[in-house]
Design a protein around this motif. Structure first.
Motif, short mmCIF file in Angstrom:
data_model
loop_
_atom_site.label_atom_id
_atom_site.label_comp_id
_atom_site.label_asym_id
_atom_site.label_seq_id
_atom_site.Cartn_x
_atom_site.Cartn_y
_atom_site.Cartn_z
N THR A 185 0.83 -1.19 0.00
CA THR A 185 0.00 0.00 0.00
C THR A 185 0.88 1.25 0.00
N GLY A 186 0.25 2.42 0.00
CA GLY A 186 1.00 3.67 -0.11
C GLY A 186 2.06 3.84 0.94
N ASP A 187 1.77 3.49 2.20
CA ASP A 187 2.75 3.66 3.27
C ASP A 187 3.93 2.71 3.09
N VAL A 188 3.66 1.46 2.64
CA VAL A 188 4.74 0.51 2.39
C VAL A 188 5.58 0.98 1.20
N LEU A 189 4.91 1.45 0.15
CA LEU A 189 5.62 1.94 -1.03
C LEU A 189 6.57 3.07 -0.66
N ALA A 190 6.14 3.97 0.21
CA ALA A 190 6.99 5.09 0.63
C ALA A 190 8.26 4.58 1.31
N LYS A 191 8.13 3.52 2.12
CA LYS A 191 9.31 2.94 2.79
C LYS A 191 10.26 2.32 1.78
N LEU A 192 9.71 1.66 0.75
CA LEU A 192 10.56 1.06 -0.27
C LEU A 192 11.28 2.13 -1.08
N LEU A 193 10.56 3.19 -1.40
CA LEU A 193 11.16 4.28 -2.18
C LEU A 193 12.27 4.99 -1.39
N LEU A 321 15.69 -4.01 2.73
CA LEU A 321 16.41 -2.77 3.04
C LEU A 321 15.56 -1.81 3.85
N ALA A 322 14.24 -1.89 3.66
CA ALA A 322 13.32 -1.01 4.39
C ALA A 322 13.02 -1.53 5.79
N GLY A 323 13.61 -2.68 6.15
CA GLY A 323 13.40 -3.24 7.48
C GLY A 323 12.13 -4.04 7.63
N LEU A 324 11.54 -4.44 6.50
CA LEU A 324 10.33 -5.25 6.52
C LEU A 324 10.68 -6.71 6.27
N GLU A 325 9.69 -7.59 6.36
CA GLU A 325 9.92 -9.03 6.20
C GLU A 325 9.75 -9.41 4.72
N SER A 336 -2.08 -5.91 -5.81
CA SER A 336 -3.12 -5.90 -4.79
C SER A 336 -3.07 -4.60 -3.99
N GLY A 337 -1.86 -4.07 -3.81
CA GLY A 337 -1.69 -2.83 -3.05
C GLY A 337 -2.32 -1.63 -3.73
N TYR A 338 -2.26 -1.62 -5.07
CA TYR A 338 -2.86 -0.50 -5.79
C TYR A 338 -4.36 -0.41 -5.53
N LEU A 339 -5.05 -1.55 -5.62
CA LEU A 339 -6.50 -1.55 -5.39
C LEU A 339 -6.84 -1.29 -3.92
N THR A 340 -6.01 -1.82 -3.02
CA THR A 340 -6.23 -1.57 -1.60
C THR A 340 -6.07 -0.09 -1.29
N GLU A 341 -5.04 0.53 -1.86
CA GLU A 341 -4.80 1.96 -1.64
C GLU A 341 -5.91 2.80 -2.26
N ALA A 342 -6.41 2.36 -3.42
CA ALA A 342 -7.53 3.08 -4.05
C ALA A 342 -8.74 3.08 -3.13
N ALA A 343 -9.00 1.95 -2.49
CA ALA A 343 -10.12 1.89 -1.54
C ALA A 343 -9.88 2.79 -0.35
N ASN A 344 -8.64 2.78 0.16
CA ASN A 344 -8.31 3.62 1.31
C ASN A 344 -8.51 5.09 1.01
N ARG A 345 -8.31 5.49 -0.25
CA ARG A 345 -8.43 6.89 -0.64
C ARG A 345 -9.81 7.24 -1.18
N GLY A 346 -10.73 6.28 -1.12
CA GLY A 346 -12.08 6.56 -1.54
C GLY A 346 -12.29 6.64 -3.04
N ILE A 347 -11.36 6.07 -3.83
CA ILE A 347 -11.51 6.06 -5.28
C ILE A 347 -12.50 4.96 -5.67
#
Length: 382
Positions: A185-193, A321-325, A336-347
């Protein structure tokens, strides 16, 4: 000695023929496939390419054909016969759908140890235990397709085969697991970036892969690996009321897993993902051909595209590298994250599906609804 020379020449010829197919169908492990596949196998693949079958379908057929040939050689000592007799199809089911508990008591139940070890040493088997029923059904379906394309009728619709599969699945129930345990999702993507913060070629490439794959609707790893400059067209900038215009880019996907005929799917990139993609292409001096390429040990950019497995490896490396598993995320997590994030943002789901290019509302809503249900009114009635 003459016979060995003739064999080597045949392998080299098949390797060259596979290379010509790779222009349309990216094929991994070309040299290994040249030794494994027969002349007739390669000719069948060339015929399917000429028939205009979609790249993803061809890639799946090639992968399954390679596995089937490898299994046939190890299990029977010879290449697959065409058409395959019913007994061989039943042997395939018995080797791949079995009860682990029964196998512990009876070593002859399931895939023989010698076959398992050989396939594992060749890289065709990775996980332990029986195959997923969906994998067995897919390989049998592709086996049947290849049989028909060769002009033969097979025993794939025989009652005995259908009964064997049904009984095996019933005896060993499996819970279906997601391709990626967690969504990116968006928060995970930010950590990867945040792990791609330098101007090195590797960071620029991986940043572009992450942003393009996510922002274009959660593209499949095969679509990202196979992306070419010829698929990109510059669109008019998007005007912003409170800032400078945003760069815009169209990606012409061509035939995909969910399209047919001459249909051309198009998705769009706007803003930061376009900047990230341009930064990589300028730094790597890529003006034509494959967009995302391997980077050598000394920083040299290859002319050949990265393969889909490399996309998955890049995601997992950035996750670590982001400290995740790493075991909890894969390349499919971007989809799956794109659609989940779309739902979170009300799209709205239909708008998100226009970008993700899902054809099945049921499949897309599986990701979308999990996010909306958790925070929706139906879950807050007490």
């Amino acid at each position: 000695m003459a016979k060995a020379k003739k064999s080597a020449t045949a392998v080299e010829r098949r390797a060259e023929e596979l290379d010509t197919i790779a222009a349309v169908l990216p094929i991994e492990r070309r040299d290994e496939l040249a030794e494994l596949l027969t002349d007739q196998d390669v000719e069948t693949l060339r015929h399917l390419v000429n028939q205009g079958m979609g790249d993803n379908t061809l890639r799946a057929l090639t992968s399954d054909l390679a596995y089937l040939e490898a299994w046939g050689l190890v299990a029977t000592g010879q290449s697959l016969p065409w058409p395959a007799p019913e007994a061989l199809l039943l042997k395939f089911v018995a080797h791949h759908l079995w009860d682990p508990q029964h196998h512990e008591m009876d070593p002859d139940h399931g895939m023989p140890a010698a076959v398992d070890e050989k396939l594992r040493s060749q890289g065709f088997l990775r996980s332990a235990g029986p195959h997923a029923p969906s994998t067995v059904r897919r390989r049998l379906a592709n086996w049947s397709t290849l049989t028909r394309w060769r002009g033969f009728d097979g025993a794939f619709a025989s009652p005995a085969l259908k009964s064997a599969i049904r009984l095996a699945v019933r005896a060993v129930p499996r819970t279906r697991r997601r391709k990626s345990a967690k969504a990116v999702t968006g928060d995970v993507l930010a950590k990867l970036l945040s792990t791609c913060s330098t101007d090195s070629l590797r960071d620029l490439r991986d940043r572009a892969i992450l942003m393009v794959a996510f922002a274009s609707g959660g593209r499949r790893r095969s679509e990202i690996a196979g992306l070419r400059c010829e698929q990109l067209t510059v669109e008019p900038p998007i005007e912003e009321p409170d800032g400078p215009p945003l760069p815009s880019l169209a990606i012409h996907l061509g035939r995909t897993k969910t399209t047919s005929g001459d249909e051309d799917d198009v998705v769009y990139l706007t803003g930061r993902p376009v900047d990230a993609l341009n930064a990589w292409m300028v730094a790597a001096k890529i003006e034509s051909g494959s967009v995302f390429r391997a980077i050598g040990r000394w920083g040299t950019v290859s002319r050949r595209a990265i393969d889909p497995q490399s996309v998955n490896a890049i995601i997992k490396q950035r996750v670590e590298l982001a400290g995740l598993e790493p075991g909890e995320f894969s390349a499919h997590g971007l989809r799956s994250g794109y659609l989940t994030e779309a739902a979170n943002r009300g799209i709205p789901l239909p708008e998100a599906m226009e970008q993700s290019r899902h054809r099945s509302i049921q499949q897309a809503s599986g990701y979308y609804n999990n996010a909306t249900r958790r925070s929706g009114r139906a879950a807050q009635m007490v």
